[in-house]
Motif scaffolding. Structure first.
Motif, PDB file in Angstrom:
ATOM      1  N   ALA A 157       0.708  -1.372   0.159  1.00  0.00           N
ATOM      2  CA  ALA A 157      -0.005   0.148   0.010  1.00  0.00           C
ATOM      3  C   ALA A 157       0.827   1.030  -0.046  1.00  0.00           C
ATOM      4  CB  ALA A 157      -1.093  -0.074   1.131  1.00  0.00           C
ATOM      5  N   VAL A 158       0.467   2.429  -0.486  1.00  0.00           N
ATOM      6  CA  VAL A 158       0.871   3.589  -0.488  1.00  0.00           C
ATOM      7  C   VAL A 158       0.423   4.670   0.271  1.00  0.00           C
ATOM      8  CG1 VAL A 158       2.390   3.119  -2.368  1.00  0.00           C
ATOM      9  CG2 VAL A 158       0.262   4.176  -2.685  1.00  0.00           C
ATOM     10  N   ASP A 159       0.883   5.571   0.721  1.00  0.00           N
ATOM     11  CA  ASP A 159       0.228   6.384   1.535  1.00  0.00           C
ATOM     12  C   ASP A 159      -0.173   7.786   0.694  1.00  0.00           C
ATOM     13  OD1 ASP A 159      -0.502   8.751   3.192  1.00  0.00           O
ATOM     14  OD2 ASP A 159       1.063   8.615   4.407  1.00  0.00           O
ATOM     15  N   ILE A 160      -1.596   8.162   0.585  1.00  0.00           N
ATOM     16  CA  ILE A 160      -2.043   8.950  -0.281  1.00  0.00           C
ATOM     17  C   ILE A 160      -2.789  10.074   0.410  1.00  0.00           C
ATOM     18  CG2 ILE A 160      -2.536   7.496  -2.126  1.00  0.00           C
ATOM     19  CD1 ILE A 160      -5.315   7.385  -1.265  1.00  0.00           C
ATOM     20  N   MET A 161      -2.444  10.238   2.015  1.00  0.00           N
ATOM     21  CA  MET A 161      -3.091  11.356   2.728  1.00  0.00           C
ATOM     22  C   MET A 161      -2.655  12.578   2.330  1.00  0.00           C
ATOM     23  SD  MET A 161      -5.273  11.462   5.324  1.00  0.00           S
ATOM     24  CE  MET A 161      -5.765  12.865   6.405  1.00  0.00           C
ATOM     25  N   LYS A 162      -1.247  12.762   1.978  1.00  0.00           N
ATOM     26  CA  LYS A 162      -0.912  14.095   1.712  1.00  0.00           C
ATOM     27  C   LYS A 162      -1.598  14.753   0.273  1.00  0.00           C
ATOM     28  CE  LYS A 162       3.171  13.584   4.362  1.00  0.00           C
ATOM     29  NZ  LYS A 162       4.621  13.544   4.429  1.00  0.00           N
ATOM     30  N   SER A 163      -2.092  13.884  -0.421  1.00  0.00           N
ATOM     31  CA  SER A 163      -2.825  14.623  -1.689  1.00  0.00           C
ATOM     32  C   SER A 163      -3.631  15.496  -1.506  1.00  0.00           C
ATOM     33  CB  SER A 163      -3.121  13.037  -2.471  1.00  0.00           C
ATOM     34  OG  SER A 163      -3.780  13.589  -3.787  1.00  0.00           O
ATOM     35  N   PRO A 164      -3.860  16.489  -2.371  1.00  0.00           N
ATOM     36  CA  PRO A 164      -4.954  17.539  -2.127  1.00  0.00           C
ATOM     37  C   PRO A 164      -6.495  16.988  -2.447  1.00  0.00           C
ATOM     38  CG  PRO A 164      -3.166  18.415  -3.459  1.00  0.00           C
ATOM     39  CD  PRO A 164      -2.971  17.087  -3.155  1.00  0.00           C
ATOM     40  N   LEU A 165      -6.363  15.810  -3.303  1.00  0.00           N
ATOM     41  CA  LEU A 165      -7.632  15.204  -3.628  1.00  0.00           C
ATOM     42  C   LEU A 165      -8.020  14.642  -2.345  1.00  0.00           C
ATOM     43  CD1 LEU A 165      -6.717  13.586  -6.922  1.00  0.00           C
ATOM     44  CD2 LEU A 165      -7.844  15.669  -6.655  1.00  0.00           C
ATOM     45  N   SER A 166      -7.270  14.055  -1.497  1.00  0.00           N
ATOM     46  CA  SER A 166      -7.842  13.398  -0.097  1.00  0.00           C
ATOM     47  C   SER A 166      -8.797  14.521   0.525  1.00  0.00           C
ATOM     48  CB  SER A 166      -6.729  12.929   0.743  1.00  0.00           C
ATOM     49  OG  SER A 166      -6.117  11.954  -0.027  1.00  0.00           O
ATOM     50  N   GLU A 167      -8.454  15.616   0.824  1.00  0.00           N
ATOM     51  CA  GLU A 167      -9.126  16.592   1.365  1.00  0.00           C
ATOM     52  C   GLU A 167     -10.460  16.866   0.700  1.00  0.00           C
ATOM     53  OE1 GLU A 167      -8.034  17.941   4.537  1.00  0.00           O
ATOM     54  OE2 GLU A 167      -6.216  16.217   4.077  1.00  0.00           O
ATOM     55  N   GLU A 168     -10.588  16.419  -0.272  1.00  0.00           N
ATOM     56  CA  GLU A 168     -11.933  16.821  -1.039  1.00  0.00           C
ATOM     57  C   GLU A 168     -12.986  15.661  -0.647  1.00  0.00           C
ATOM     58  OE1 GLU A 168     -11.059  17.236  -5.271  1.00  0.00           O
ATOM     59  OE2 GLU A 168      -9.906  18.754  -4.938  1.00  0.00           O
ATOM     60  N   LEU A 169     -12.540  14.658   0.001  1.00  0.00           N
ATOM     61  CA  LEU A 169     -13.312  13.494   0.301  1.00  0.00           C
ATOM     62  C   LEU A 169     -14.090  13.842   1.592  1.00  0.00           C
ATOM     63  CD1 LEU A 169     -11.126  10.451  -0.692  1.00  0.00           C
ATOM     64  CD2 LEU A 169     -12.701  11.804  -1.818  1.00  0.00           C
ATOM     65  N   PRO A 170     -15.573  14.103   1.552  1.00  0.00           N
ATOM     66  CA  PRO A 170     -16.383  14.055   2.721  1.00  0.00           C
ATOM     67  C   PRO A 170     -16.237  12.861   3.666  1.00  0.00           C
ATOM     68  CG  PRO A 170     -17.676  13.653   0.694  1.00  0.00           C
ATOM     69  CD  PRO A 170     -16.332  13.635   0.393  1.00  0.00           C
TER      70      PRO A 170
ATOM     71  N   GLU B  52       0.052  12.085  -7.902  1.00  0.00           N
ATOM     72  CA  GLU B  52       0.461  13.048  -9.039  1.00  0.00           C
ATOM     73  C   GLU B  52       0.050  14.629  -8.407  1.00  0.00           C
ATOM     74  OE1 GLU B  52       0.305  10.755 -13.346  1.00  0.00           O
ATOM     75  OE2 GLU B  52      -1.513  11.954 -12.606  1.00  0.00           O
ATOM     76  N   GLU B  53      -1.080  14.460  -8.016  1.00  0.00           N
ATOM     77  CA  GLU B  53      -1.536  15.899  -7.260  1.00  0.00           C
ATOM     78  C   GLU B  53      -0.783  16.317  -6.138  1.00  0.00           C
ATOM     79  OE1 GLU B  53      -3.795  18.146  -8.345  1.00  0.00           O
ATOM     80  OE2 GLU B  53      -3.998  16.637 -10.105  1.00  0.00           O
ATOM     81  N   ALA B  54      -0.245  15.045  -5.405  1.00  0.00           N
ATOM     82  CA  ALA B  54       0.486  15.419  -4.113  1.00  0.00           C
ATOM     83  C   ALA B  54       2.134  15.880  -4.503  1.00  0.00           C
ATOM     84  CB  ALA B  54       0.799  14.113  -3.311  1.00  0.00           C
ATOM     85  N   LYS B  55       2.372  15.614  -5.785  1.00  0.00           N
ATOM     86  CA  LYS B  55       3.793  16.099  -6.060  1.00  0.00           C
ATOM     87  C   LYS B  55       3.911  17.440  -6.740  1.00  0.00           C
ATOM     88  CE  LYS B  55       7.068  13.765  -6.972  1.00  0.00           C
ATOM     89  NZ  LYS B  55       8.434  13.804  -6.217  1.00  0.00           N
TER      90      LYS B  55
ATOM     91  N   ALA C  21     -14.156  11.520   7.330  1.00  0.00           N
ATOM     92  CA  ALA C  21     -13.384  11.669   8.556  1.00  0.00           C
ATOM     93  C   ALA C  21     -12.055  10.687   8.778  1.00  0.00           C
ATOM     94  CB  ALA C  21     -14.066  11.808   9.957  1.00  0.00           C
ATOM     95  N   LYS C  22     -10.968  11.158   8.588  1.00  0.00           N
ATOM     96  CA  LYS C  22      -9.560  10.227   8.555  1.00  0.00           C
ATOM     97  C   LYS C  22      -8.801  10.822   8.922  1.00  0.00           C
ATOM     98  CE  LYS C  22      -9.532  13.011   4.454  1.00  0.00           C
ATOM     99  NZ  LYS C  22     -10.909  13.912   3.858  1.00  0.00           N
ATOM    100  N   LYS C  23      -7.775   9.913   9.603  1.00  0.00           N
ATOM    101  CA  LYS C  23      -6.414  10.244  10.115  1.00  0.00           C
ATOM    102  C   LYS C  23      -5.225   9.760   9.096  1.00  0.00           C
ATOM    103  CE  LYS C  23      -7.613  10.208  14.908  1.00  0.00           C
ATOM    104  NZ  LYS C  23      -7.455   9.986  16.307  1.00  0.00           N
ATOM    105  N   GLU C  24      -5.583   8.700   8.558  1.00  0.00           N
ATOM    106  CA  GLU C  24      -4.436   8.329   7.462  1.00  0.00           C
ATOM    107  C   GLU C  24      -5.387   7.548   6.387  1.00  0.00           C
ATOM    108  OE1 GLU C  24      -2.672   7.270  11.736  1.00  0.00           O
ATOM    109  OE2 GLU C  24      -4.092   5.997  10.576  1.00  0.00           O
ATOM    110  N   MET C  25      -4.522   7.388   5.166  1.00  0.00           N
ATOM    111  CA  MET C  25      -5.226   7.119   4.237  1.00  0.00           C
ATOM    112  C   MET C  25      -4.020   6.311   3.205  1.00  0.00           C
ATOM    113  SD  MET C  25      -7.865   9.948   2.596  1.00  0.00           S
ATOM    114  CE  MET C  25      -8.404   8.783   1.092  1.00  0.00           C
ATOM    115  N   MET C  26      -4.068   4.993   3.367  1.00  0.00           N
ATOM    116  CA  MET C  26      -3.008   4.148   2.622  1.00  0.00           C
ATOM    117  C   MET C  26      -4.116   3.364   1.324  1.00  0.00           C
ATOM    118  SD  MET C  26      -0.581   3.110   5.737  1.00  0.00           S
ATOM    119  CE  MET C  26      -2.194   3.503   7.019  1.00  0.00           C
ATOM    120  N   ALA C  27      -3.555   3.324   0.380  1.00  0.00           N
ATOM    121  CA  ALA C  27      -4.150   2.768  -0.639  1.00  0.00           C
ATOM    122  C   ALA C  27      -3.636   1.521  -1.240  1.00  0.00           C
ATOM    123  CB  ALA C  27      -4.337   3.671  -1.983  1.00  0.00           C
ATOM    124  N   GLY C  28      -4.316   0.289  -1.318  1.00  0.00           N
ATOM    125  CA  GLY C  28      -3.890  -0.839  -1.848  1.00  0.00           C
ATOM    126  C   GLY C  28      -4.833  -1.663  -2.836  1.00  0.00           C
ATOM    127  N   ILE C  29      -4.549  -2.474  -3.729  1.00  0.00           N
ATOM    128  CA  ILE C  29      -5.098  -2.849  -4.997  1.00  0.00           C
ATOM    129  C   ILE C  29      -5.541  -4.279  -4.549  1.00  0.00           C
ATOM    130  CG2 ILE C  29      -5.527  -3.479  -7.300  1.00  0.00           C
ATOM    131  CD1 ILE C  29      -3.571  -1.096  -7.838  1.00  0.00           C
TER     132      ILE C  29
END
Length: 305
Positions: free
Chosen positions: A258-271, A300-303, A273-281
């Motif tokens: 999994a990879v951490d996507i919490m710092k992405s601006p797109l994460s802030e757009e999701l309604p 990409e948005e985080a970069k 409540a969260k503290k961490e967001m790690m995405a895995g397939i």
């Protein structure tokens, strides 16, 4: 073989199983049957027949428990009449039957009306789903996630993701709560058991987890290794601190799952409540390409500066 013992064996339970264990087992078998039918529609008839046998065993056990309970109640209630116990019981049953006969008839009508309405509602829901476009991505938020109002309405969250991916027509969201793993609270233990049951029956394309959920599921193989993508199209988008690694049974070294996507601006757009967001397939995900596209766009948005 004793019929009661045979019924328990069909459900995979000992005769000493509690009522709660019986209910939990039947619910699990039902979910497994539905999951198998979705995965193997060509075997639907065989699966349905097997589940029907489990249902018959389940109903038999319940009927026997009810019969024994009624016999015990009757024994305690009418035992004082000794030789006239049978007559006393029949007399009371006669008066009770006619006293509640009308109420019973009304209740039966109510049940019939409820069944008819349920059938129409089910058909209407099936027709509604049939008119919808195919799901482009199914996502499970696994961990201490919560909608702003605490409801189970996933539409605001689904709409937010569709706004980020306008090329998609439909996404499906599931939010499954995972409590602290070191909790001694009985309610948390029940919630953890429920989460495990959901994990065994639901098959989303993408898992978004917090640290607790990843640590809990990391050795269960629900997500696949991301090593190929990290050597390819994701290589320039991640840093070592964003990688969540573990070692499965077949691994000789730790791999990234999994990879951490919490710092992405797109994460802030999701309604949500969260503290961490790690995405895995999920391995063999139906919409694997879209699951990877989701992760890549968030990174990409985080970069971006």
């Amino acid at each position: 073989m004793d019929q009661m013992k045979e019924a328990y064996e069909k459900l995979g339970l000992p005769e000493t199983a509690t009522r709660e264990e019986l209910e939990d087992r039947y619910t699990l078998l039902m979910r497994q049957a539905r999951s198998e039918q979705r995965r193997s529609p060509d075997k639907s008839e065989e699966i349905e027949k097997r589940f029907a046998e489990a249902t018959q065993a389940y109903n038999y056990i319940l009927d026997e428990e009810k019969r024994r309970s009624l016999e015990e109640i009757s024994r305690k209630k009418y035992g004082k009449f000794k030789g006239l116990a049978g007559t006393a019981e029949k007399t009371e049953h006669f008066f009770r039957y006619y006293r509640y006969h009308l109420l019973g008839a009304l209740a039966l009508i109510g049940v019939i009306v409820y069944i008819i309405i349920s059938i129409f509602n089910h058909r209407a829901e099936q027709e509604r789903l049939a008119k919808l476009p195919p799901v482009d991505l199914s996502v499970m938020f696994l961990g201490a996630f919560m909608t702003p109002d605490g409801s189970q309405d996933m539409k605001p969250l689904e709409d937010a993701i569709l706004a980020q991916f306008p090329e998609w027509k439909r996404v499906s969201i599931n939010v499954t709560y995972v409590p602290p793993l070191d909790s001694n609270n009985p309610n948390d233990a029940a919630l953890l058991q429920k989460a495990l049951l959901i994990l065994t029956t639901e098959r989303p394309d993408l898992y978004i987890m917090d640290e607790t959920a990843f640590n809990w599921t990391g050795n269960q193989g629900i997500v696949r290794s991301l090593e190929p993508e990290l050597e390819g199209e994701l290589k320039s988008l991640v840093s070592p601190d964003m990688l969540r690694k573990t070692k499965l049974g077949g691994d000789t070294v730790e791999k990234t799952y999994a990879v951490d996507i919490m710092k992405s601006p797109l994460s802030e757009e999701l309604p949500i409540a969260k503290k961490e967001m790690m995405a895995g397939i999920r391995g063999e995900a139906e919409n694997e390409a879209n699951a990877l596209a989701f992760i890549k766009r968030y990174l990409e948005e985080a970069k971006k500066p």
